[in-house]
Enzyme design. Structure first.
Site, PDB file in Angstrom:
ATOM      1  N   TYR A 149       0.862  -1.188   0.000  1.00  0.00           N
ATOM      2  CA  TYR A 149       0.000   0.000   0.000  1.00  0.00           C
ATOM      3  C   TYR A 149       0.893   1.230   0.000  1.00  0.00           C
ATOM      4  O   TYR A 149       1.821   1.326   0.813  1.00  0.00           O
ATOM      5  CB  TYR A 149      -0.896   0.004   1.245  1.00  0.00           C
ATOM      6  CG  TYR A 149      -1.830   1.183   1.341  1.00  0.00           C
ATOM      7  CD1 TYR A 149      -2.936   1.288   0.517  1.00  0.00           C
ATOM      8  CD2 TYR A 149      -1.607   2.194   2.278  1.00  0.00           C
ATOM      9  CE1 TYR A 149      -3.799   2.370   0.607  1.00  0.00           C
ATOM     10  CE2 TYR A 149      -2.469   3.280   2.388  1.00  0.00           C
ATOM     11  CZ  TYR A 149      -3.567   3.362   1.556  1.00  0.00           C
ATOM     12  OH  TYR A 149      -4.421   4.433   1.650  1.00  0.00           O
ATOM     13  N   ASP A 244       9.432   3.103  -0.457  1.00  0.00           N
ATOM     14  CA  ASP A 244       8.376   3.732   0.338  1.00  0.00           C
ATOM     15  C   ASP A 244       8.652   3.368   1.795  1.00  0.00           C
ATOM     16  O   ASP A 244       8.313   2.279   2.255  1.00  0.00           O
ATOM     17  CB  ASP A 244       7.005   3.224  -0.116  1.00  0.00           C
ATOM     18  CG  ASP A 244       5.876   3.830   0.707  1.00  0.00           C
ATOM     19  OD1 ASP A 244       6.169   4.456   1.754  1.00  0.00           O
ATOM     20  OD2 ASP A 244       4.707   3.670   0.312  1.00  0.00           O
ATOM     21  N   LYS A 272       4.657   9.399   8.793  1.00  0.00           N
ATOM     22  CA  LYS A 272       4.435   8.807  10.126  1.00  0.00           C
ATOM     23  C   LYS A 272       5.455   9.263  11.176  1.00  0.00           C
ATOM     24  O   LYS A 272       5.326  10.354  11.712  1.00  0.00           O
ATOM     25  CB  LYS A 272       4.365   7.294   9.998  1.00  0.00           C
ATOM     26  CG  LYS A 272       3.230   6.868   9.021  1.00  0.00           C
ATOM     27  CD  LYS A 272       2.768   5.471   9.233  1.00  0.00           C
ATOM     28  CE  LYS A 272       1.853   4.976   8.128  1.00  0.00           C
ATOM     29  NZ  LYS A 272       0.439   5.119   8.389  1.00  0.00           N
TER      30      LYS A 272
HETATM   31  N1  HOZ Z   1      -0.768   2.984   6.216  1.00  0.00           N
HETATM   32  C1  HOZ Z   1      -1.861   3.043   7.133  1.00  0.00           C
HETATM   33  C2  HOZ Z   1      -2.582   1.745   7.165  1.00  0.00           C
HETATM   34  N2  HOZ Z   1      -1.776   0.652   6.930  1.00  0.00           N
HETATM   35  C3  HOZ Z   1      -2.741   4.174   6.842  1.00  0.00           C
HETATM   36  C4  HOZ Z   1      -3.801   4.332   7.851  1.00  0.00           C
HETATM   37  C5  HOZ Z   1      -5.094   4.648   7.202  1.00  0.00           C
HETATM   38  O1  HOZ Z   1      -5.313   4.224   6.066  1.00  0.00           O
HETATM   39  O2  HOZ Z   1      -5.878   5.307   7.884  1.00  0.00           O
END
Ligand code: HOZ
Length: 430
Positions: A149, A244, A272
């Site tokens: 992701y 990433d 983050k």
């Molecule tokens: N990367 C986060 C979830 N794996 C993002 C959190 C979200 O999508 O709120």
């Protein structure tokens, strides 16, 4: 109505009001708890490794602001830094000394980043890095890996992890097929698949974008030598390698995954941890690449609130706490956590496997730790959902999906680790 019922209604009331305002009652799909069959929590605050809900219940938190809260919640040094910065006004719409300070701290920790640009989210950072890679190479295709992701920009949602995997959808409606066709999706940890993609599309791939440790399909570690293969294959073809590191940056150590594995990407994206829980992203890399970004070069990217002083203050205060000795202690604690979970599963006769890299881990309900997104998807999600609920009932808040990383941080001491293991023992036996 008893006092307990009255208290319970506080959270229910807020949920009801949220449900008529926001899709699914939430402002990001992963917060909806749908796949674990629970109502979304309404959290009102946190301190250290704890969060509390609107009914006043406390939970030991392994969501950790989805990876941002490496120091735990409301760390005094971060709170003080933000308070001090706020007294000087918020966004001033110009370069600010705190941007310079955080930028220098990042480039010092990650030598592959000679120049960088702050954004307000990881999504923006990766989207911008991909645009830059296309401009730098004059190519259109982008390789990503199934189950990874990289935020919610159009081209990167294809076969994505995190909430997309949790919802069981192949991507997102609203992404034109012509855009999705520019994304080549490959299995992670499969060097031959990458070689084949370069053979199929010679000199057409602008970039390979990768979470060097997949953390959005649950945690999947790279096989030995795999990241180096990505480096060699991209270089041979003239494509760029984008790490990433929104999750792994300053989480796997100050140098992120690139420092841990000794592989240098062309471009890196961050988020983050570098914002200490505030909205942030960043992308950066070699000077000649970053000088393609406006106003020096022709790649346009901008942000009214980029480099926000309060965010920078939180990031600087956070990075000051991230000393190597504390990472070592954290990894030892996570070793104990992983060992405790395995023992608990054996005692309960449950089949589980731990996906792990350093302080990142996921308990998978399957026989072996997955090596790619497809294997992660083949986990027993119903078993995970039952486990999640049993842990929540014991005061432990896990990420509400099989396809997310757990984020123990510096605030989780031995006592908290013991508590998590004890709860897991009961939950697995239940
Ligand atoms: N990367 C986060 C979830 N794996 C993002 C959190 C979200 O999508 O709120």
């Amino acid at each position: 109505m008893t006092a307990t019922e009255a208290a319970a209604s506080v959270q229910d009331g807020l949920r009801e009001r949220a449900a008529v305002l926001f899709p699914g009652g939430v402002n990001s799909p992963v917060r909806a708890f749908g796949s674990v069959g629970r109502a979304p929590l309404v959290l009102t605050g946190g301190d250290g490794p704890w969060v509390r809900d609107a009914n006043g219940h406390r939970y030991l938190d392994l969501v950790g602001s989805w990876g941002a809260a490496i120091l735990g919640h409301a760390h005094p040094a971060v709170v003080e830094a933000v308070r001090a910065a706020a007294l000087d006004g918020f966004a001033l719409g110009a370069t600010h000394p705190l941007e310079v300070e955080l930028g220098e701290a990042i480039t010092a920790a990650m030598p592959s980043i000679e120049r960088l640009r702050f954004t307000s989210s990881g999504t923006e950072a990766v989207m911008s890095a991909v645009r830059l890679a296309r401009a730098a190479t004059g190519r259109e295709l982008v390789v990503k890996f199934a189950g990874a992701y990289h935020g919610h920009s159009d081209g990167l949602l294809v076969e994505a992890g995190s909430g997309v995997a949790t919802l069981g959808i192949p991507g997102s409606a609203g992404v034109p097929p012509r855009v999705a066709e520019l994304t080549v999706v490959l299995p992670f940890n499969d060097p031959a698949a990458l070689d084949e993609a370069f053979e199929r599309h010679p000199a057409r791939i602008a970039a390979v974008v990768v979470e060097p440790v997949v953390a959005n399909a649950g945690v999947i570690a790279p096989a030995p030598g795999y990241l180096q293969h990505l480096r060699d294959a991209t270089r041979a073809d003239g494509a760029l390698l984008i790490f990433d590191e929104v999750i792994t940056g300053f989480r796997l150590g100050r140098g992120g995954a690139q420092g841990r594995f000794g592989v240098e990407p062309d471009l890196t994206t961050l988020g983050k941890v570098i914002g200490g829980g505030m909205p942030i992203g960043a992308y950066g890399g070699r000077r000649e690449l970053m000088e393609l970004v406006a106003p020096v070069g022709p790649v346009y990217q901008a942000g009214t609130l980029s480099g926000h002083p309060l965010v920078m203050a939180a990031g600087i205060a956070t990075l000051r706490e991230l000393v190597p000795e504390r990472y070592a202690v954290l990894e030892e604690r996570v070793d104990r956590l992983a060992a405790g979970l395995e023992e608990a599963a054996t005692a309960a006769g449950r089949t589980v496997a731990i996906g792990r890299c350093g302080p990142l881990l996921t308990l998978f309900f399957r026989e072996s730790a997955p090596v790619d997104g497809a294997a992660a998807l083949a986990s027993d999600r119903a078993a995970f959902a039952r486990f999640f609920g049993a842990m929540l009932d014991r005061g432990i808040l896990l990420p509400p999906s099989q396809f997310e990383a757990w984020f123990p941080g510096f605030a989780h001491g031995d006592a908290e680790i013991d508590r998590i293991v004890a709860a897991a023992g009961e939950a697995l036996a239940a």
